[in-house]
Design an enzyme around this catalytic site. Sequence first.
Site, PDB file in Angstrom:
ATOM      1  N   CYS A  76       0.851  -1.191   0.000  1.00  0.00           N
ATOM      2  CA  CYS A  76       0.000   0.000   0.000  1.00  0.00           C
ATOM      3  C   CYS A  76       0.890   1.246   0.000  1.00  0.00           C
ATOM      4  O   CYS A  76       1.783   1.365   0.843  1.00  0.00           O
ATOM      5  CB  CYS A  76      -0.894  -0.016   1.235  1.00  0.00           C
ATOM      6  N   CYS A  79       0.364   3.168   3.538  1.00  0.00           N
ATOM      7  CA  CYS A  79       0.827   2.713   4.862  1.00  0.00           C
ATOM      8  C   CYS A  79       1.828   1.569   4.821  1.00  0.00           C
ATOM      9  O   CYS A  79       2.335   1.161   5.860  1.00  0.00           O
ATOM     10  CB  CYS A  79      -0.373   2.270   5.702  1.00  0.00           C
ATOM     11  N   CYS A 125      -7.549  -0.558   1.576  1.00  0.00           N
ATOM     12  CA  CYS A 125      -6.516  -1.143   2.441  1.00  0.00           C
ATOM     13  C   CYS A 125      -7.109  -1.316   3.835  1.00  0.00           C
ATOM     14  O   CYS A 125      -7.702  -0.379   4.384  1.00  0.00           O
ATOM     15  CB  CYS A 125      -5.305  -0.221   2.482  1.00  0.00           C
ATOM     16  N   CYS A 128      -5.104   1.258   6.482  1.00  0.00           N
ATOM     17  CA  CYS A 128      -5.240   2.725   6.476  1.00  0.00           C
ATOM     18  C   CYS A 128      -6.540   3.194   5.821  1.00  0.00           C
ATOM     19  O   CYS A 128      -6.824   4.392   5.828  1.00  0.00           O
ATOM     20  CB  CYS A 128      -4.039   3.373   5.801  1.00  0.00           C
ATOM     21  N   CYS A 148      -8.844  -5.006  -9.604  1.00  0.00           N
ATOM     22  CA  CYS A 148      -8.407  -3.976 -10.542  1.00  0.00           C
ATOM     23  C   CYS A 148      -7.912  -2.787  -9.720  1.00  0.00           C
ATOM     24  O   CYS A 148      -8.712  -2.089  -9.101  1.00  0.00           O
ATOM     25  CB  CYS A 148      -9.604  -3.615 -11.413  1.00  0.00           C
TER      26      CYS A 148
HETATM   27 FE    FE Z   1      -2.758   1.222   3.558  1.00  0.00          FE
END
Ligand code: FE
Length: 162
Positions: A76, A79, A125, A128, A148
């Site tokens: 990510c 984070c 995510c 976060c 996607c």
């Molecule tokens: Fe994240």
Amino acid sequence: MKTVTIPTFALLATLCISCMAQDKKQQQNDFPVQKTDEEWRAELTPEEYHILREKGTERAFTGKYWHNTAKGTYYCAGCGEALFSSDTKYKSGSGWPSFWQPVDEHNIKVVMDTSYNMVREEIVCARCGGHLGHRFNDGPQPTGMRYCINSAALDFKEEEKK
Ligand code: FE
């Protein structure tokens, strides 16, 4: 029958709106990583901020990873949570990095997205709450799923060659 007066209607509408705002706040509080809008703006590039924090979408075939075939892990960009492995990345032809499975189901969260008059599964995510992309059921086996994902929501780290 008692008619609903305009003040009653206004009160109900206000209650409903504040309830929805509360819901949104509650959803944001679900994530372990909490930052203020100013902090996110300072840490992310304008493009990353737009996609992760404002649910933006990069134009197809313009991101840095849609055609990346190197072996490694995608994290990510907000984070650092591990999200996808190159082992589950495939050519979808969509112009966005596409995967048939996350590294761990617990690292992502699926949210119903009804924007643009469509019902879609939004992927965020789990750490976060950053917007990553969407999930569709037209992917390859063994899952049949297509995650996607926007390149700008990801940081790729290439596997060290042995
Ligand atoms: Fe994240």
